[in-house]
Design a protein around this motif. Sequence first.
Motif, PDB file in Angstrom:
ATOM      1  N   ASN A  46       0.810  -1.220   0.000  1.00 15.02           N
ATOM      2  CA  ASN A  46       0.000   0.000   0.000  1.00 15.02           C
ATOM      3  C   ASN A  46       0.844   1.272   0.000  1.00 15.02           C
ATOM      4  OD1 ASN A  46      -2.524  -1.040  -0.318  1.00 15.02           O
ATOM      5  ND2 ASN A  46      -3.207  -0.695   1.779  1.00 15.02           N
ATOM      6  N   PRO A  47       1.892   1.392   0.832  1.00 17.24           N
ATOM      7  CA  PRO A  47       2.691   2.623   0.793  1.00 17.24           C
ATOM      8  C   PRO A  47       3.353   2.876  -0.558  1.00 17.24           C
ATOM      9  CG  PRO A  47       3.092   1.445   2.842  1.00 17.24           C
ATOM     10  CD  PRO A  47       2.266   0.538   1.988  1.00 17.24           C
ATOM     11  N   VAL A  48       3.963   1.838  -1.151  1.00 13.40           N
ATOM     12  CA  VAL A  48       4.649   2.070  -2.419  1.00 13.40           C
ATOM     13  C   VAL A  48       3.640   2.328  -3.539  1.00 13.40           C
ATOM     14  CG1 VAL A  48       4.825  -0.348  -3.187  1.00 13.40           C
ATOM     15  CG2 VAL A  48       6.583   1.285  -3.838  1.00 13.40           C
ATOM     16  N   LEU A  49       2.488   1.677  -3.481  1.00  9.79           N
ATOM     17  CA  LEU A  49       1.459   1.912  -4.492  1.00  9.79           C
ATOM     18  C   LEU A  49       0.851   3.295  -4.329  1.00  9.79           C
ATOM     19  CD1 LEU A  49      -0.180   0.878  -6.835  1.00  9.79           C
ATOM     20  CD2 LEU A  49      -1.666  -0.315  -5.230  1.00  9.79           C
ATOM     21  N   GLY A  50       0.632   3.726  -3.076  1.00  8.67           N
ATOM     22  CA  GLY A  50       0.138   5.077  -2.852  1.00  8.67           C
ATOM     23  C   GLY A  50       1.100   6.123  -3.378  1.00  8.67           C
ATOM     24  N   ALA A  51       2.402   5.900  -3.192  1.00 11.97           N
ATOM     25  CA  ALA A  51       3.407   6.829  -3.717  1.00 11.97           C
ATOM     26  C   ALA A  51       3.369   6.856  -5.241  1.00 11.97           C
ATOM     27  CB  ALA A  51       4.793   6.426  -3.227  1.00 11.97           C
ATOM     28  N   LEU A  52       3.197   5.681  -5.857  1.00  9.10           N
ATOM     29  CA  LEU A  52       3.113   5.622  -7.317  1.00  9.10           C
ATOM     30  C   LEU A  52       1.914   6.408  -7.833  1.00  9.10           C
ATOM     31  CD1 LEU A  52       3.939   4.411 -10.085  1.00  9.10           C
ATOM     32  CD2 LEU A  52       2.512   2.439  -9.519  1.00  9.10           C
ATOM     33  N   LEU A  53       0.765   6.254  -7.184  1.00  7.80           N
ATOM     34  CA  LEU A  53      -0.432   6.967  -7.629  1.00  7.80           C
ATOM     35  C   LEU A  53      -0.307   8.463  -7.364  1.00  7.80           C
ATOM     36  CD1 LEU A  53      -3.142   4.381  -6.561  1.00  7.80           C
ATOM     37  CD2 LEU A  53      -2.439   4.968  -8.871  1.00  7.80           C
ATOM     38  N   PHE A  54       0.363   8.856  -6.276  1.00 10.62           N
ATOM     39  CA  PHE A  54       0.623  10.273  -6.031  1.00 10.62           C
ATOM     40  C   PHE A  54       1.405  10.884  -7.189  1.00 10.62           C
ATOM     41  CE2 PHE A  54       4.167  13.022  -4.619  1.00 10.62           C
ATOM     42  CZ  PHE A  54       3.459  14.204  -4.420  1.00 10.62           C
ATOM     43  N   VAL A  55       2.468  10.206  -7.622  1.00 14.57           N
ATOM     44  CA  VAL A  55       3.268  10.709  -8.740  1.00 14.57           C
ATOM     45  C   VAL A  55       2.448  10.728 -10.027  1.00 14.57           C
ATOM     46  CG1 VAL A  55       5.293  10.222 -10.165  1.00 14.57           C
ATOM     47  CG2 VAL A  55       5.446  10.016  -7.694  1.00 14.57           C
ATOM     48  N   ALA A 135      -5.651  12.145 -17.397  1.00 16.77           N
ATOM     49  CA  ALA A 135      -6.768  12.979 -16.949  1.00 16.77           C
ATOM     50  C   ALA A 135      -7.980  12.141 -16.560  1.00 16.77           C
ATOM     51  CB  ALA A 135      -7.144  13.979 -18.041  1.00 16.77           C
ATOM     52  N   ALA A 136      -8.122  10.963 -17.193  1.00 15.57           N
ATOM     53  CA  ALA A 136      -9.277  10.108 -16.895  1.00 15.57           C
ATOM     54  C   ALA A 136      -9.047   9.224 -15.675  1.00 15.57           C
ATOM     55  CB  ALA A 136      -9.594   9.221 -18.099  1.00 15.57           C
ATOM     56  N   THR A 137      -7.807   9.176 -15.167  1.00 18.58           N
ATOM     57  CA  THR A 137      -7.452   8.260 -14.091  1.00 18.58           C
ATOM     58  C   THR A 137      -8.337   8.386 -12.850  1.00 18.58           C
ATOM     59  OG1 THR A 137      -5.167   7.940 -14.779  1.00 18.58           O
ATOM     60  CG2 THR A 137      -5.629   7.697 -12.431  1.00 18.58           C
ATOM     61  N   PRO A 138      -8.522   9.593 -12.280  1.00 17.20           N
ATOM     62  CA  PRO A 138      -9.372   9.666 -11.079  1.00 17.20           C
ATOM     63  C   PRO A 138     -10.796   9.185 -11.332  1.00 17.20           C
ATOM     64  CG  PRO A 138      -8.072  11.665 -11.316  1.00 17.20           C
ATOM     65  CD  PRO A 138      -7.911  10.899 -12.595  1.00 17.20           C
ATOM     66  N   LEU A 139     -11.332   9.511 -12.501  1.00 15.08           N
ATOM     67  CA  LEU A 139     -12.697   9.083 -12.823  1.00 15.08           C
ATOM     68  C   LEU A 139     -12.777   7.564 -12.905  1.00 15.08           C
ATOM     69  CD1 LEU A 139     -15.603   9.777 -13.632  1.00 15.08           C
ATOM     70  CD2 LEU A 139     -14.817   9.962 -16.002  1.00 15.08           C
ATOM     71  N   LEU A 140     -11.791   6.935 -13.539  1.00 12.68           N
ATOM     72  CA  LEU A 140     -11.798   5.479 -13.654  1.00 12.68           C
ATOM     73  C   LEU A 140     -11.632   4.815 -12.290  1.00 12.68           C
ATOM     74  CD1 LEU A 140      -9.645   4.954 -16.885  1.00 12.68           C
ATOM     75  CD2 LEU A 140     -12.120   4.735 -16.650  1.00 12.68           C
ATOM     76  N   LEU A 141     -10.796   5.407 -11.434  1.00 11.32           N
ATOM     77  CA  LEU A 141     -10.613   4.858 -10.095  1.00 11.32           C
ATOM     78  C   LEU A 141     -11.898   4.923  -9.276  1.00 11.32           C
ATOM     79  CD1 LEU A 141      -7.064   6.010  -8.940  1.00 11.32           C
ATOM     80  CD2 LEU A 141      -7.972   3.697  -8.798  1.00 11.32           C
ATOM     81  N   VAL A 175      -6.742   5.346   0.982  1.00 10.48           N
ATOM     82  CA  VAL A 175      -5.284   5.289   0.912  1.00 10.48           C
ATOM     83  C   VAL A 175      -4.770   5.440  -0.506  1.00 10.48           C
ATOM     84  CG1 VAL A 175      -3.277   3.796   1.320  1.00 10.48           C
ATOM     85  CG2 VAL A 175      -5.116   3.914   3.003  1.00 10.48           C
ATOM     86  N   LEU A 176      -5.492   4.901  -1.472  1.00 11.89           N
ATOM     87  CA  LEU A 176      -4.982   4.845  -2.836  1.00 11.89           C
ATOM     88  C   LEU A 176      -5.602   5.881  -3.761  1.00 11.89           C
ATOM     89  CD1 LEU A 176      -4.895   0.970  -3.258  1.00 11.89           C
ATOM     90  CD2 LEU A 176      -3.052   2.499  -2.540  1.00 11.89           C
ATOM     91  N   ILE A 177      -6.649   6.577  -3.313  1.00 13.69           N
ATOM     92  CA  ILE A 177      -7.269   7.580  -4.179  1.00 13.69           C
ATOM     93  C   ILE A 177      -7.290   8.939  -3.490  1.00 13.69           C
ATOM     94  CG2 ILE A 177      -9.335   8.221  -5.458  1.00 13.69           C
ATOM     95  CD1 ILE A 177     -10.070   5.280  -5.616  1.00 13.69           C
ATOM     96  N   VAL A 178      -7.991   9.026  -2.371  1.00  8.09           N
ATOM     97  CA  VAL A 178      -8.207  10.329  -1.742  1.00  8.09           C
ATOM     98  C   VAL A 178      -6.893  10.959  -1.296  1.00  8.09           C
ATOM     99  CG1 VAL A 178      -9.320  11.532   0.164  1.00  8.09           C
ATOM    100  CG2 VAL A 178     -10.533   9.676  -1.011  1.00  8.09           C
ATOM    101  N   VAL A 179      -6.078  10.223  -0.536  1.00  5.07           N
ATOM    102  CA  VAL A 179      -4.836  10.796  -0.005  1.00  5.07           C
ATOM    103  C   VAL A 179      -3.844  11.151  -1.117  1.00  5.07           C
ATOM    104  CG1 VAL A 179      -2.830  10.352   1.458  1.00  5.07           C
ATOM    105  CG2 VAL A 179      -5.119   9.718   2.249  1.00  5.07           C
ATOM    106  N   PRO A 180      -3.527  10.235  -2.061  1.00  5.05           N
ATOM    107  CA  PRO A 180      -2.588  10.626  -3.125  1.00  5.05           C
ATOM    108  C   PRO A 180      -3.087  11.790  -3.975  1.00  5.05           C
ATOM    109  CG  PRO A 180      -2.806   8.242  -3.031  1.00  5.05           C
ATOM    110  CD  PRO A 180      -3.871   8.799  -2.140  1.00  5.05           C
ATOM    111  N   LEU A 181      -4.395  11.817  -4.268  1.00 13.72           N
ATOM    112  CA  LEU A 181      -4.919  12.901  -5.091  1.00 13.72           C
ATOM    113  C   LEU A 181      -4.861  14.233  -4.349  1.00 13.72           C
ATOM    114  CD1 LEU A 181      -6.195  13.616  -7.792  1.00 13.72           C
ATOM    115  CD2 LEU A 181      -8.434  13.088  -6.820  1.00 13.72           C
ATOM    116  N   ALA A 182      -5.214  14.230  -3.065  1.00 16.01           N
ATOM    117  CA  ALA A 182      -5.151  15.464  -2.278  1.00 16.01           C
ATOM    118  C   ALA A 182      -3.707  15.962  -2.152  1.00 16.01           C
ATOM    119  CB  ALA A 182      -5.756  15.225  -0.890  1.00 16.01           C
TER     120      ALA A 182
END
Length: 330
Positions: A46-55, A135-141, A175-182
Motif C-alpha cells: 500500500n505505501p509504495v502503491l500510494g506513492a506511485l499513484l501520487f506521482v 486525466a481520466a485516471t481519477p474518474l476510472l478509479l 489510501v490509494l485515491i483520496v490521499v494521493p490525489l489530495a
Amino acid sequence: MSQEPAGPVEWMERHQIAVYLGAMAAGALVGRAAPGAGPGLEHAINPVLGALLFVTFLQVPAAELLRSLRDGRFLSAALVVNFVVVPLVVAAMFAFLPDDRAVRLGVLLVLVCPCVDYVIVFSGLAGGSGRRLLAATPLLLVAQMLLLPGFLYLFMGADLAGFVGAGPFAEAFAVLIVVPLALAWAVQAWAARRPAGRRAADAASTAMVPLMAATLFVVVASQVPGLGDGLGGIAAVIPFYAAFLVVMAFAGKAVARLFRLDTAASRAVVFTGATRNSLVVLPLALALPDRLSAAAAVVVTQTLVEVIGMIAYVRLVPRLVPGTGSAGVS
C-alpha cells in the motif's frame, strides 16, 4: 559532437519495459529464496502503491482534470469499454473458469477494474494519448470502486457478502485515491506559488518508473511464496487472461470506432480496455479470509501475463489502429 551520457532516471525511462520485467524477475527470485519475507513485504504494498499513484496524479494539473471532463467522447468511450464491454466479456468466460470460489473471485476482482498506472506508459509507447488517460485516471478509479461491489454481487451472489466486507474497499479508496490525489493537488498549488514547490514537483515526477518497478518487485516478491498453494487452479486461469487480452484489443478498437476517435485516443481506449488494475485490487484480495487466500495469487498471475502481453501490444496496436485521422480508417 558527443552526447552527454544519460543519467539513471533517463536510462530507466528509455528502457521501461526491460526495467519492469527485471523488477518482476528479481521479485520472483527473492520470493523463492526468502519466502519468510513475504508477510513483511505485503505491508509495503500500500505505501509504495500510494506513492506511485501520487506521482501519477501529480502529472495531471487540477485544471486539466476539469478540462478532461469536457472531452465527452473519449471519456464515454473509456467508460463504455471498461464498464460495459469488459463485464460482458468476463460474463462470457466466467462459466468456464475453474470451479473454485477463490479463483473465480480473484479473476473477477482483477478483470472488472481498469488499470490507472502503467497503462499510461504502455499506451504512450504505442502512440496512444497518455495525457487523456492521465486525466481520466481519477474518474476510472472512483467508478471502479463504486461499481466493484455491484459486480461482485452480480457474478458471485449475495452469499459473498459474508466474505467481502466494506472495510477493505473504504480503506483502499482512502489510501490509494483520496490521499494521493489530495497530496498531488497540494504540491501542484505549492509549485504554482514557490520555486521550491516547482523543484519538488519536478523531482517527484522523475520517480514514476522507479516507483512502478518497486511496486512490481514488492508485489511479486510478497506473493510468489503463496503461488504453490492451489497451483493447478492458478495456472488454469492463464489462458483466460491471454484470451482476454486478444478479445479486448478488437473490442477496444470497435468502441473507438463507434465514438469516432482520432488515432491517439483510439489506441488509448484499446489499452485502457485491456489493462487491468491488479496492483490496486491486490490489497482487497489480501484482506480476504484465509479460505479465499488463493485470490491474491490469481490477481498477481494476471499481472505477470499482462506485462508480457503489453510488450506485444506496444508492437501490434499501431498496426491494429493505424496512424490515420480516425479509428479504423486506413
